[in-house]
Structure formats: C-alpha cells, structure tokens
Design a protein around this motif. Structure first.
Motif, short mmCIF file in Angstrom:
data_model
loop_
_atom_site.label_atom_id
_atom_site.label_comp_id
_atom_site.label_asym_id
_atom_site.label_seq_id
_atom_site.Cartn_x
_atom_site.Cartn_y
_atom_site.Cartn_z
N GLY A 29 -6.70 15.03 2.67
CA GLY A 29 -6.24 13.67 2.38
C GLY A 29 -6.10 13.43 0.89
N PRO A 30 -5.66 12.24 0.57
CA PRO A 30 -5.44 11.92 -0.84
C PRO A 30 -6.76 11.92 -1.60
CG PRO A 30 -5.16 9.99 0.56
CD PRO A 30 -5.36 11.16 1.46
N LYS A 31 -6.72 12.37 -2.82
CA LYS A 31 -7.93 12.51 -3.62
C LYS A 31 -8.43 11.18 -4.17
CE LYS A 31 -7.80 16.92 -3.14
NZ LYS A 31 -8.26 17.38 -1.88
N ASP A 32 -7.55 10.18 -4.32
CA ASP A 32 -7.97 8.93 -4.95
C ASP A 32 -8.28 7.83 -3.96
OD1 ASP A 32 -4.71 7.69 -6.00
OD2 ASP A 32 -5.35 8.71 -4.20
N ASN A 33 -8.31 8.11 -2.69
CA ASN A 33 -8.84 7.15 -1.72
C ASN A 33 -9.21 7.91 -0.52
OD1 ASN A 33 -6.25 7.55 -0.63
ND2 ASN A 33 -5.88 5.40 -0.28
N GLY A 88 -20.30 4.76 8.96
CA GLY A 88 -21.07 3.54 9.13
C GLY A 88 -20.23 2.30 9.29
N GLY A 89 -18.93 2.40 9.15
CA GLY A 89 -18.08 1.22 9.22
C GLY A 89 -16.81 1.48 10.00
N SER A 90 -15.68 1.18 9.36
CA SER A 90 -14.38 1.32 10.02
C SER A 90 -13.33 1.74 9.00
CB SER A 90 -13.97 -0.02 10.66
OG SER A 90 -13.76 -1.00 9.64
N VAL A 91 -12.22 2.28 9.51
CA VAL A 91 -11.09 2.68 8.69
C VAL A 91 -9.81 2.31 9.43
CG1 VAL A 91 -9.81 4.64 7.69
CG2 VAL A 91 -12.30 4.65 7.65
N LEU A 92 -8.85 1.74 8.71
CA LEU A 92 -7.49 1.52 9.23
C LEU A 92 -6.54 2.24 8.30
CD1 LEU A 92 -5.20 0.26 10.90
CD2 LEU A 92 -5.42 -1.79 9.46
N ARG A 93 -5.77 3.16 8.85
CA ARG A 93 -4.78 3.86 8.04
C ARG A 93 -3.51 4.07 8.85
NH1 ARG A 93 -8.63 8.16 7.67
NH2 ARG A 93 -8.51 9.46 9.49
N ILE A 94 -2.43 4.24 8.12
CA ILE A 94 -1.13 4.56 8.71
C ILE A 94 -0.80 5.99 8.32
CG2 ILE A 94 1.33 3.98 8.80
CD1 ILE A 94 -0.48 1.73 9.87
N ALA A 120 -1.61 6.24 4.47
CA ALA A 120 -1.68 4.99 3.72
C ALA A 120 -2.96 4.30 4.19
CB ALA A 120 -0.46 4.11 3.95
N LEU A 121 -3.97 4.27 3.34
CA LEU A 121 -5.22 3.62 3.68
C LEU A 121 -5.04 2.12 3.53
CD1 LEU A 121 -8.25 3.64 4.37
CD2 LEU A 121 -8.69 3.83 1.91
N ILE A 122 -5.17 1.38 4.61
CA ILE A 122 -4.96 -0.06 4.60
C ILE A 122 -6.26 -0.80 4.31
CG2 ILE A 122 -4.08 -2.04 5.90
CD1 ILE A 122 -2.02 0.27 5.29
N TRP A 123 -7.34 -0.39 4.96
CA TRP A 123 -8.63 -1.06 4.77
C TRP A 123 -9.73 -0.19 5.32
CZ3 TRP A 123 -8.94 -5.27 1.86
CH2 TRP A 123 -10.16 -5.97 1.80
N SER A 124 -10.92 -0.35 4.78
CA SER A 124 -12.09 0.31 5.33
C SER A 124 -13.32 -0.53 5.03
CB SER A 124 -12.26 1.72 4.75
OG SER A 124 -12.49 1.65 3.35
N ILE A 158 0.86 -1.18 0.00
CA ILE A 158 0.00 0.00 0.00
C ILE A 158 0.90 1.24 0.00
CG2 ILE A 158 -1.77 1.28 1.25
CD1 ILE A 158 -2.80 -1.37 0.14
N PRO A 159 0.84 2.04 -1.06
CA PRO A 159 1.70 3.23 -1.10
C PRO A 159 1.16 4.34 -0.20
CG PRO A 159 0.28 3.16 -3.02
CD PRO A 159 0.02 1.88 -2.25
N HIS A 160 2.05 5.24 0.14
CA HIS A 160 1.68 6.42 0.92
C HIS A 160 1.23 7.51 -0.04
CE1 HIS A 160 3.69 4.90 4.58
NE2 HIS A 160 4.44 4.30 3.70
N LYS A 161 0.26 8.30 0.39
CA LYS A 161 -0.23 9.45 -0.38
C LYS A 161 0.02 10.70 0.44
CE LYS A 161 -2.61 6.62 -3.12
NZ LYS A 161 -2.62 6.37 -4.46
N GLN A 162 0.75 11.65 -0.13
CA GLN A 162 1.05 12.89 0.59
C GLN A 162 -0.23 13.67 0.83
OE1 GLN A 162 4.49 15.06 -0.68
NE2 GLN A 162 3.63 17.00 0.03
#
Length: 174
Positions: A170-174, A74-80, A41-45, A28-32
């Motif tokens: 945040g990043p525009k594509d995720n 309504g759910g969850s998010v995991l990010r670094i 870095a969005l890992i999962w949601s 998973i790449p990092h997004k500035q």
C-alpha cells in the motif's frame, strides 16, 4: 468516470452550539499500490471501537491507523480500491471482517480453495479472514470497490491462528 478522479469526501461534525455542520470537504487522491496502476484511496479510519466522534484528527491521515496490512488494528477502515484492467491482486488474507461493495466494473473473486465468482455493480462480498484474490478480467474497464474493514479476532483453524498474508504494502504515506 476516470479511475484517477479524486474521491469527494465530506466530513460532518458539530459547531460550538452542538449543531451539525460540514467540517471538511477534501478530495482524496488515489495512491498507486501495484505496478499495474491499481490504487487505494483511504477515505477514513478509526483506531478504536466504538469510535470517538469528538476526535478532531483526519481519519485519512496517520497515525489514526497503522500496521503493515492497513487493517483496522482496533477500529475501522474505509478505502476505495481501483483495480486496473486485466489485473489481479496478490493472493492475500487480512485479520479483519471486510465488506467489499462493487461500485463499478466487474471483478472476479477467487478463494484459495479454488472457488471463483464474478461480482458486478452493487454486489457485496463479506470477507471473513479468507485467503483470496480480486481479479479484473476486463480488457478495458476498471473495477472500483469500496472496502469497509472492521477489527476481527484472529481466525483459528485446527488450533493455529491465521494472520495477514501477502497483503499489498500500500501507499507509504497513509
């Protein structure tokens, strides 16, 4: 460890026999997100709770979650998040309960009431809709924090709902 190294993400699932298997091994790449180099870095949601483990979508790609603040909706998010040396986040609030786990480096947590605490590796902060800043005080060391966000009811103070405030786009594509 370089702050720019992709996170190695391993996703499990099931084969047609119902046996557990690895279904994805994607870096998973990092997004500035800030001009100082700070990244997400969005890992999962997920877009619901309880989550649907039969959902074949990649939780790191839209439209699993949406919203200007990247809250779980309504759910969850995991990010670094990797915070650059000598860099602060904006003062911000999210309408979620956030578990922030310091993985490496040190970061100062400042609350809008003026309290400050320095957190280091393995320290955990439970954010309950509070307005705060994360500030990396090091001149050379990056700070890496894992954030798990879960949907929460909007916080009510004196009859007024407090919502998201000043969250980085945040990043525009995720």
């Amino acid at each position: 460890m370089s702050h720019r190294e992709p996170i190695k993400r391993f996703v499990t699932g099931h084969n047609e026999k119902g046996q557990a298997v690895l279904v994805d091994e994607t870096p998973i790449p990092h997004k500035q997100i800030l001009d100082d180099g700070t990244t997400f870095a969005l890992i999962w949601s997920t877009d619901q709770a309880p989550a649907d483990n039969s959902d074949p979508r990649d939780g790191a790609k839209p439209p699993v979650f949406s919203g200007k603040s990247h809250n779980p909706n309504g759910g969850s998010v995991l990010r670094i998040v990797d915070i650059a040396p000598l860099s602060p986040s904006p003062m911000h609030r999210t309408t979620s309960i956030d578990y922030g786990i310091i993985l490496s480096g040190h970061c100062e947590l400042e609350l809008d009431g003026g309290e400050k605490r320095l957190l280091g590796p393995h320290d955990i902060c439970v954010q309950r809709g509070t307005n705060h800043i994360w500030r990396n005080l090091s001149e050379t060391e990056w700070c890496r924090i894992a954030f798990v966000l879960l949907e929460a009811k909007p916080l009510q103070i004196n009859g007024q709902a407090l919502g998201d405030e000043n969250f980085p786009e945040g990043p525009k594509d995720n």
